[in-house]
Each structure stands twice: as structure tokens, then as C-alpha cells.
Design an enzyme around this catalytic site. Structure first.
Site, PDB file in Angstrom:
ATOM      1  N   CYS A  39      43.052  17.976  70.521  1.00  0.00           N
ATOM      2  CA  CYS A  39      42.261  16.930  69.852  1.00  0.00           C
ATOM      3  C   CYS A  39      42.638  15.523  70.306  1.00  0.00           C
ATOM      4  O   CYS A  39      41.920  14.565  70.014  1.00  0.00           O
ATOM      5  CB  CYS A  39      42.419  17.045  68.340  1.00  0.00           C
ATOM      6  SG  CYS A  39      41.959  18.659  67.725  1.00  0.00           S
ATOM      7  N   HIS A  87      41.332  10.599  64.319  1.00  0.00           N
ATOM      8  CA  HIS A  87      40.784  11.930  64.607  1.00  0.00           C
ATOM      9  C   HIS A  87      40.296  12.556  63.303  1.00  0.00           C
ATOM     10  O   HIS A  87      40.968  12.510  62.281  1.00  0.00           O
ATOM     11  CB  HIS A  87      41.871  12.791  65.249  1.00  0.00           C
ATOM     12  CG  HIS A  87      41.483  14.224  65.382  1.00  0.00           C
ATOM     13  ND1 HIS A  87      40.269  14.619  65.888  1.00  0.00           N
ATOM     14  CD2 HIS A  87      42.141  15.368  65.049  1.00  0.00           C
ATOM     15  CE1 HIS A  87      40.194  15.933  65.878  1.00  0.00           C
ATOM     16  NE2 HIS A  87      41.315  16.412  65.373  1.00  0.00           N
ATOM     17  N   ASN A 135      35.792  19.233  62.483  1.00  0.00           N
ATOM     18  CA  ASN A 135      36.722  18.815  63.543  1.00  0.00           C
ATOM     19  C   ASN A 135      36.121  19.191  64.897  1.00  0.00           C
ATOM     20  O   ASN A 135      36.013  20.367  65.230  1.00  0.00           O
ATOM     21  CB  ASN A 135      38.066  19.524  63.322  1.00  0.00           C
ATOM     22  CG  ASN A 135      39.119  19.127  64.340  1.00  0.00           C
ATOM     23  OD1 ASN A 135      38.820  18.510  65.361  1.00  0.00           O
ATOM     24  ND2 ASN A 135      40.353  19.493  64.063  1.00  0.00           N
TER      25      ASN A 135
HETATM   26  N1  ACO Z   1      38.435  29.029  50.848  1.00  0.00           N
HETATM   27  C1  ACO Z   1      39.102  29.389  49.749  1.00  0.00           C
HETATM   28  N2  ACO Z   1      40.430  29.546  49.711  1.00  0.00           N
HETATM   29  C2  ACO Z   1      41.103  29.323  50.845  1.00  0.00           C
HETATM   30  C3  ACO Z   1      40.474  28.927  52.039  1.00  0.00           C
HETATM   31  C4  ACO Z   1      39.082  28.785  52.013  1.00  0.00           C
HETATM   32  N3  ACO Z   1      38.371  28.418  53.103  1.00  0.00           N
HETATM   33  N4  ACO Z   1      41.413  28.765  52.995  1.00  0.00           N
HETATM   34  C5  ACO Z   1      42.593  29.038  52.431  1.00  0.00           C
HETATM   35  N5  ACO Z   1      42.403  29.396  51.122  1.00  0.00           N
HETATM   36  C6  ACO Z   1      43.407  29.775  50.162  1.00  0.00           C
HETATM   37  C7  ACO Z   1      44.627  30.365  50.816  1.00  0.00           C
HETATM   38  O1  ACO Z   1      44.434  31.754  51.054  1.00  0.00           O
HETATM   39  C8  ACO Z   1      45.686  30.105  49.770  1.00  0.00           C
HETATM   40  O2  ACO Z   1      45.563  31.066  48.769  1.00  0.00           O
HETATM   41  P1  ACO Z   1      46.887  31.676  48.044  1.00  0.00           P
HETATM   42  O3  ACO Z   1      47.520  30.503  47.359  1.00  0.00           O
HETATM   43  O4  ACO Z   1      46.311  32.683  47.120  1.00  0.00           O
HETATM   44  O5  ACO Z   1      47.723  32.232  49.150  1.00  0.00           O
HETATM   45  C9  ACO Z   1      45.275  28.760  49.167  1.00  0.00           C
HETATM   46  O6  ACO Z   1      43.879  28.594  49.495  1.00  0.00           O
HETATM   47  C10 ACO Z   1      46.030  27.577  49.722  1.00  0.00           C
HETATM   48  O7  ACO Z   1      46.078  27.706  51.145  1.00  0.00           O
HETATM   49  P2  ACO Z   1      46.729  26.614  52.048  1.00  0.00           P
HETATM   50  O8  ACO Z   1      46.652  27.032  53.478  1.00  0.00           O
HETATM   51  O9  ACO Z   1      48.076  26.293  51.499  1.00  0.00           O
HETATM   52  O10 ACO Z   1      45.740  25.389  51.787  1.00  0.00           O
HETATM   53  P3  ACO Z   1      45.921  23.870  52.174  1.00  0.00           P
HETATM   54  O11 ACO Z   1      45.741  23.047  50.974  1.00  0.00           O
HETATM   55  O12 ACO Z   1      47.128  23.639  53.037  1.00  0.00           O
HETATM   56  O13 ACO Z   1      44.630  23.613  53.091  1.00  0.00           O
HETATM   57  C11 ACO Z   1      44.001  23.416  55.398  1.00  0.00           C
HETATM   58  C12 ACO Z   1      44.454  24.356  54.278  1.00  0.00           C
HETATM   59  C13 ACO Z   1      42.677  22.804  55.011  1.00  0.00           C
HETATM   60  C14 ACO Z   1      43.851  24.217  56.688  1.00  0.00           C
HETATM   61  C15 ACO Z   1      45.052  22.303  55.594  1.00  0.00           C
HETATM   62  O14 ACO Z   1      46.338  22.871  55.684  1.00  0.00           O
HETATM   63  C16 ACO Z   1      44.796  21.469  56.816  1.00  0.00           C
HETATM   64  O15 ACO Z   1      43.803  20.781  56.914  1.00  0.00           O
HETATM   65  N6  ACO Z   1      45.721  21.445  57.785  1.00  0.00           N
HETATM   66  C17 ACO Z   1      45.571  20.669  59.005  1.00  0.00           C
HETATM   67  C18 ACO Z   1      44.558  21.315  59.889  1.00  0.00           C
HETATM   68  C19 ACO Z   1      44.212  20.451  61.054  1.00  0.00           C
HETATM   69  O16 ACO Z   1      44.192  19.259  60.958  1.00  0.00           O
HETATM   70  N7  ACO Z   1      43.912  21.069  62.159  1.00  0.00           N
HETATM   71  C20 ACO Z   1      43.460  20.407  63.313  1.00  0.00           C
HETATM   72  C21 ACO Z   1      44.491  20.335  64.335  1.00  0.00           C
HETATM   73  S1  ACO Z   1      43.883  19.475  65.707  1.00  0.00           S
HETATM   74  C22 ACO Z   1      43.647  20.487  67.021  1.00  0.00           C
HETATM   75  O17 ACO Z   1      44.298  20.310  68.016  1.00  0.00           O
HETATM   76  C23 ACO Z   1      42.649  21.554  67.057  1.00  0.00           C
END
Ligand code: ACO
Length: 334
Positions: free
Chosen positions: A113, A261, A291
């Protein structure tokens, strides 16, 4: 002294639009969960007969029109992508063949990214060595082709898109379509920490030894440790912005607009809080695109120009992070 300018910009987003409700019919998720955790409401997807290089060509043609140039004027084609059409040849070569920049040097740059910001730094070096160069830098991604549509933790986050800029030494006058003025690249700073590479991977390379007929494994698709990426993203975006401003003798008061980003609204808000930036100075369009990786920042610049949030005289700070782990920031003066 080289004074690199963005002389033209073009953007392209595929017509097919996938809403959160569309995804909720495939995996166990909801519009409410996705919006509250990420800020994303929709993302766009390439048509079946369209590749990342096709999207890049559409953006590039608009960037050339904005710059008042023809494909034959271009001396270098750089494509920032981590979802190339093929491992080989480069998407830049495919794109340049479709565009007609025959003879121009062409290569891909993979900084995930952060690819667009890395591309600005590479272009700065190329222009220092050859002030007559006219560089086409294209951020183009086809992330929906590497989504595991059974994995609700990742498939909600990414979309396809492309955006291109033309970089030249010096200001060649007012662009014709998108940019309100040519934008001087005042400075750019990039970094990486390869120890963190397992946090985010996209397969299809040679790390796994596939034999003919083997079924693809889960690591063929994007895999991410979201929480760890989230924490690193907030830290790296905040610190690279602070370092870049400091070495230019500027403060955030000197910045008219911050275009980070577009990965997650909560990351953007956390960085805004750390930098003490008012929400009115922070640009967000991930609600519509998700993204789009290396396309995200130039798509943001294009939308900000169309919305009148960038005008001639604006100073814009851009900053990105991505798989690798990579990060970077740049200052643009319109
Ligand atoms: N819908 C419903 N529930 C979900 C979903 C979904 N789409 N996704 C995860 N959950 C659940 C999980 O299973 C978990 O359930 P549990 O507590 O029963 O185990 C709960 O929600 C919490 O999951 P987390 O992964 O802890 O959720 P978090 O609040 O951290 O959000 C997210 C996840 C959105 C992916 C976040 O961590 C994030 O945005 N991280 C950064 C991602 C990013 O920026 N990536 C780009 C990188 S750039 C590149 O180079 C490509």
C-alpha cells in the site's frame, strides 16, 4: 536543482460496486459491523474481462490528458502494485504495450500500500539523473482477485482501482482536467521493516512449491494479522509524518490537507489524534472504495481536487503504510 512536479493525474474505479449487504449474503458479517470497525460502506470490483493493467491504462490516459502529453512523450513507466497481472512480465510492460509508450523503460514496484509514495521517491531519483524524463507512475490494484471470499476478517476490507500521475522536472503550466495546478514534490521519505513481513502476505509467488494439478491453499489469498497491522500502522504513519515535517522545518499548522492511506477509518482517526489534526484537515474516501492499496492515495488526491479541498496554493501531506512492512510520507505543494 531538480524541482519535481506532478503535472497530471487520472483515476479509474471499476463500475461494479459491492456493498456491505452484498458481502453479508456471502459471509457471517453485517453492514453495522463493517462500518463501525472500518468505516467502509462499499468497494469496487474489476469486471471479469478486465485486469489491473486495463484499469491502469484508463487512469494513465486521463493523467496524460491532464498533463497535455501523449503516450509517446513518456520516458519511464512505473507501476506500483502488489496484485500484478502476472509474476512476469511486469504490469508496467503490459500497460505500456496497451498504452503505446513503446521504448520507454517500464517496471513494477512492490511496496504494497506504500507503493505510490515509494514511486514518488524512485521518480525523484530518476529525474535527478535525467531532468528531461517524463515519468508515468501508476498505482493499480486488483485485490478482489486475491480475496478469500470465505474469510470475513479480510474480504470486507479491499477493493480494486487505479490512479496515475505524470512527473516532470519543473512546472509546465496549469493541468488541463483534474489538478488545479502542478504539484511540487517538496520532499518524500520512505522506510521498511522486513522482520514484520508475515503480518500481511498475498500468495501466488514461488514461496510455495506448487506442482501441476495441486489445489490452491489458503495462503494463495491475502492473509493478515489485522490487530498487529493496525498497531504498526498507527505508529509508522504518525512517526514518518512527524519526521518529514521536522526535516522540512514545518508543523501540521502548515499543512492544508492530510491524505492518509485509506485502510481503516479507525487507523486514520488514531493517527489524526496522535498528530493533533482536526478532522476537517483529514481526507477520507474509504467509505466508497475500501482499501485500494497502491491506488489509494492518488485516488484520494483526485477526489480531493474534484471536491475543491485541494486548490492552487494548497500544501498536502500524504502518508501510507503497507505489507512488508513498509511506510512513507510526502509533501506536495500545489
Ligand atoms: N464481521 C463480523 N465479525 C467479524 C468480522 C466481520 N467482517 N471480522 C472479524 N469479526 C469478528 C472476529 O471473528 C472476532 O470475533 P471473536 O471475538 O468472536 O473472536 C471479533 O470480530 C473481533 O475481531 P478482531 O480481528 O479483533 O477485530 P478488530 O476490531 O481488530 O478489526 C480489522 C479487524 C478491521 C481487520 C482491524 O484489525 C484492521 O483494520 N486492521 C488493519 C488492517 C489494515 O489496515 N490492513 C491494510 C494493510 S495495507 C496493505 O499493505 C494491504
Amino acid at each position: 536543482m531538480t524541482a519535481i512536479h506532478i503535472q497530471g493525474l487520472g483515476t479509474y474505479v471499476p463500475a461494479k460496486r459491492i456493498t456491505n449487504d452484498d458481502l453479508a449474503s456471502r459471509v457471517d458479517t453485517s453492514d453495522e459491523w463493517i462500518v463501525s470497525r472500518t468505516g467502509i460502506k462499499a468497494r469496487h470490483m474489476l469486471a471479469d474481462d478486465e485486469n489491473g493493467s486495463d484499469a491502469g491504462v484508463k487512469a494513465a490516459l486521463l493523467a496524460l490528458e491532464d498533463a497535455g502529453l501523449e503516450p509517446g512523450d513518456i520516458t519511464h513507466v512505473l507501476t506500483a502494485t502488489c496484485t500484478p497481472d502476472y509474476l512476469c512480465p511486469s504490469t508496467a510492460c503490459i500497460l505500456s504495450g496497451k498504452l503505446g509508450t513503446h521504448g520507454a523503460m517500464a517496471f513494477d514496484l512492490n511496496a504494497a500500500c506504500t507503493g505510490f509514495v515509494y514511486g514518488l521517491d524512485v521518480a525523484r531519483g530518476l529525474l535527478a539523473g535525467n531532468p528531461d524524463a517524463k515519468i508515468l507512475l501508476v498505482g493499480s490494484e486488483a485485490f478482489t482477485r486475491r480475496m478469500n471470499w470465505n474469510d470475513r476478517t479480510t474480504c470486507i476490507l479491499f477493493g480494486d482501482g487505479a490512479a496515475a500521475v505524470v512527473l516532470t522536472d519543473g512546472d509546465a503550466g496549469t493541468p488541463r482536467a483534474c489538478l488545479p495546478s502542478a504539484a511540487r514534490l517538496r520532499d518524500v521519505q520512505c522506510g521498511a521493516d522486513g522482520r514484520q513481513y508475515p503480518l500481511l502476505t498475498v500468495g501466488g509467488g514461488t514461496a510455495r512449491n506448487y506442482r501441476p494439478g495441486d489445489p490452491v491453499q489458503d495462503d494463495f489469498y491475502l492473509q493478515m494479522q489485522g490487530r498487529e497491522v493496525f498497531k504498526l500502522a498507527v505508529r509508522s504513519l504518525s512517526s514518518v509524518c512527524a519526521q518529514l515535517l521536522e526535516r522540512n522545518g514545518l508543523s501540521l499548522d502548515d499543512v492544508d490537507l492530510f491524505i492518509p492511506h485509506q485502510a481503516n477509518l479507525r487507523i486514520i482517526e488514531a493517527v489524526g489524534d496522535r498528530l493533533k489534526l482536526g478532522a476537517d484537515k483529514v481526507f477520507v474516501n474509504l467509505d466508497e472504495y475500501g482499501n485500494t492499496s497502491a491506488a489509494s492515495i492518488p485516488l484520494g488526491i483526485g477526489d480531493a481536487c474534484r471536491q475543491g479541498r485541494i486548490r492552487a496554493g494548497s500544501r498536502v501531506l500524504i502518508s501510507a503504510f503497507g505489507g512488508g512492512f513498509t511506510w512513507g510520507a510526502a509533501l506536495l505543494e500545489f
